[in-house]
Design a protein around this motif. Structure first.
Motif, PDB file in Angstrom:
ATOM      1  N   UNK A  43      23.819 -13.806 -14.997  1.00 19.60           N
ATOM      2  CA  UNK A  43      23.147 -14.734 -14.542  1.00 19.60           C
ATOM      3  C   UNK A  43      23.810 -15.961 -15.287  1.00 19.60           C
ATOM      4  N   UNK A  44      23.364 -17.315 -15.006  1.00 23.40           N
ATOM      5  CA  UNK A  44      23.763 -18.500 -15.591  1.00 23.40           C
ATOM      6  C   UNK A  44      22.888 -18.567 -16.973  1.00 23.40           C
ATOM      7  N   UNK A  45      23.291 -18.645 -18.131  1.00 27.19           N
ATOM      8  CA  UNK A  45      22.552 -18.344 -19.368  1.00 27.19           C
ATOM      9  C   UNK A  45      22.688 -19.545 -20.174  1.00 27.19           C
ATOM     10  N   UNK A  46      21.284 -20.234 -20.404  1.00 26.15           N
ATOM     11  CA  UNK A  46      21.193 -21.197 -21.446  1.00 26.15           C
ATOM     12  C   UNK A  46      21.042 -20.676 -22.913  1.00 26.15           C
ATOM     13  N   UNK A  72      12.445 -24.938 -14.530  1.00 25.93           N
ATOM     14  CA  UNK A  72      12.235 -25.997 -13.634  1.00 25.93           C
ATOM     15  C   UNK A  72      13.778 -25.698 -12.594  1.00 25.93           C
ATOM     16  N   UNK A  73      14.692 -25.206 -13.078  1.00 30.10           N
ATOM     17  CA  UNK A  73      15.899 -24.987 -12.331  1.00 30.10           C
ATOM     18  C   UNK A  73      15.657 -23.780 -11.516  1.00 30.10           C
ATOM     19  N   UNK A  74      14.842 -22.842 -12.010  1.00 29.78           N
ATOM     20  CA  UNK A  74      14.584 -21.393 -11.266  1.00 29.78           C
ATOM     21  C   UNK A  74      13.835 -21.935 -10.074  1.00 29.78           C
ATOM     22  N   UNK A  75      12.642 -22.844 -10.392  1.00 30.14           N
ATOM     23  CA  UNK A  75      11.743 -23.034  -9.473  1.00 30.14           C
ATOM     24  C   UNK A  75      12.480 -24.078  -8.396  1.00 30.14           C
ATOM     25  N   UNK A  76      13.619 -24.713  -8.360  1.00 31.00           N
ATOM     26  CA  UNK A  76      14.097 -25.494  -7.394  1.00 31.00           C
ATOM     27  C   UNK A  76      14.973 -25.003  -6.295  1.00 31.00           C
ATOM     28  N   UNK A  77      14.808 -23.390  -6.332  1.00 34.14           N
ATOM     29  CA  UNK A  77      15.656 -22.839  -5.189  1.00 34.14           C
ATOM     30  C   UNK A  77      16.908 -22.901  -5.081  1.00 34.14           C
ATOM     31  N   UNK A  78      17.747 -22.903  -6.072  1.00 29.52           N
ATOM     32  CA  UNK A  78      19.117 -23.137  -6.249  1.00 29.52           C
ATOM     33  C   UNK A  78      19.638 -21.969  -5.723  1.00 29.52           C
ATOM     34  N   UNK A  79      19.218 -20.816  -5.713  1.00 29.21           N
ATOM     35  CA  UNK A  79      19.819 -19.653  -5.496  1.00 29.21           C
ATOM     36  C   UNK A  79      20.925 -18.988  -6.284  1.00 29.21           C
ATOM     37  N   UNK A  80      20.642 -19.522  -7.652  1.00 32.32           N
ATOM     38  CA  UNK A  80      21.526 -18.965  -8.767  1.00 32.32           C
ATOM     39  C   UNK A  80      20.306 -18.545 -10.012  1.00 32.32           C
ATOM     40  N   UNK A  81      20.641 -17.478 -10.400  1.00 27.63           N
ATOM     41  CA  UNK A  81      19.634 -16.894 -11.417  1.00 27.63           C
ATOM     42  C   UNK A  81      20.117 -17.656 -12.704  1.00 27.63           C
ATOM     43  N   UNK A  82      19.127 -18.033 -13.475  1.00 31.72           N
ATOM     44  CA  UNK A  82      19.268 -18.788 -14.541  1.00 31.72           C
ATOM     45  C   UNK A  82      18.431 -18.037 -15.694  1.00 31.72           C
ATOM     46  N   UNK A 105      29.116 -22.352  -6.622  1.00 34.03           N
ATOM     47  CA  UNK A 105      27.979 -22.125  -6.787  1.00 34.03           C
ATOM     48  C   UNK A 105      27.757 -22.466  -8.399  1.00 34.03           C
ATOM     49  N   UNK A 106      28.475 -22.160  -9.361  1.00 37.35           N
ATOM     50  CA  UNK A 106      28.479 -22.537 -10.618  1.00 37.35           C
ATOM     51  C   UNK A 106      28.308 -23.873 -10.872  1.00 37.35           C
ATOM     52  N   UNK A 107      29.138 -24.635 -10.182  1.00 36.24           N
ATOM     53  CA  UNK A 107      29.219 -26.123 -10.302  1.00 36.24           C
ATOM     54  C   UNK A 107      27.905 -26.741 -10.061  1.00 36.24           C
ATOM     55  N   UNK A 108      27.443 -26.353  -8.857  1.00 37.08           N
ATOM     56  CA  UNK A 108      25.967 -26.758  -8.548  1.00 37.08           C
ATOM     57  C   UNK A 108      24.905 -26.518  -9.593  1.00 37.08           C
ATOM     58  N   UNK A 109      25.113 -25.237  -9.895  1.00 37.13           N
ATOM     59  CA  UNK A 109      24.025 -24.786 -11.133  1.00 37.13           C
ATOM     60  C   UNK A 109      24.044 -25.758 -12.310  1.00 37.13           C
ATOM     61  N   UNK A 110      25.492 -25.903 -12.397  1.00 40.03           N
ATOM     62  CA  UNK A 110      25.644 -26.888 -13.871  1.00 40.03           C
ATOM     63  C   UNK A 110      25.019 -28.047 -13.592  1.00 40.03           C
TER      64      UNK A 110
END
Length: 210
Positions: free
Chosen positions: A81-84, A128-138, A180-185
């Motif tokens: 996943x993209x990990x904070x 917030x990012x997870x709720x935005x429907x980005x299609x990338x798991x955070x 995908x990763x750029x959009x997630x960032x």
């Protein structure tokens, strides 16, 4: 130069070990194409996987750009996943870097606190990012891994009094593309800036009433 613009610095790492192409730098270059909106001056920088370079480069990025926030991005072969990352740690650096070096003290800042947290509430950003429907798991983590990622993060947190963030990305194609990763960032950093603004407003309101 337009001084009303806020400056944000985002770094990715260069190649190391089996990561001959480092997904973090690819992701940061994709973010650069997307930008962070007209209000933000985005500066990106590639960081070599070397402790001593980090020790001089991180302070120089703060001095040069005076950013509101600095976000370091690194790759983790174990991440799916993209990990904070919530915090950076001072001790336990035994892994050798690209120049076969590791700090004698095995720590970032001699006498510094064991652990420094980011001022940013990573759980909030994640929600917030997870709720935005980005299609990338955070997801959120408390252990950035005691290698150059953690070392860089701690150094930055120490210098900025917590105004730093760290994001781990999986290797390319496992499962996400560079785009995908750029959009997630982009989404993640915009949420971070939003949270920082809200915190600032709260402080101003409190000052106003006392």
């Amino acid at each position: 130069m337009d001084n009303s613009k806020r400056s944000v610095v985002v770094t990715g790492f260069g190649p190391f070990g089996e990561h001959t192409i480092n997904a973090s730098w690819i992701a940061v270059q994709e973010l650069k194409k997307l930008g962070l909106g007209s209000e933000v001056d985005l500066h990106v920088s590639e960081v070599p996987v070397e402790y001593q370079t980090v020790q001089s480069l991180v302070p120089s990025l703060w001095k040069k750009h005076h950013p509101l926030l600095i976000v370091h991005v690194g790759v983790s072969g174990m991440a799916t996943t993209v990990t904070l990352e919530k915090c950076g740690r001072n001790h336990g650096y035994k892994g050798l870097d690209n120049s076969s070096f590791c700090p004698d003290t095995q720590c970032c800042i001699v006498g510094g606190p064991d652990c420094i947290n980011s001022v940013i509430d990573m759980e909030s950003v994640c929600k917030r990012v997870s709720a935005s429907g980005l299609g990338v798991v955070v997801s959120v983590s408390k252990d950035a891994g005691r290698y150059l990622c953690d070392f860089t993060y701690y150094t930055s947190l120490y210098l900025s009094h917590g105004r730093s963030a760290f994001v781990h990305v999986p290797p390319l194609g496992k499962p996400y593309s560079g785009e995908d990763l750029g959009r997630a960032l982009q989404a993640i950093i915009q949420e971070m800036l939003e949270l920082m603004d809200q915190a600032e407003e709260k402080i101003h309101c409190q000052q106003h009433f006392h």
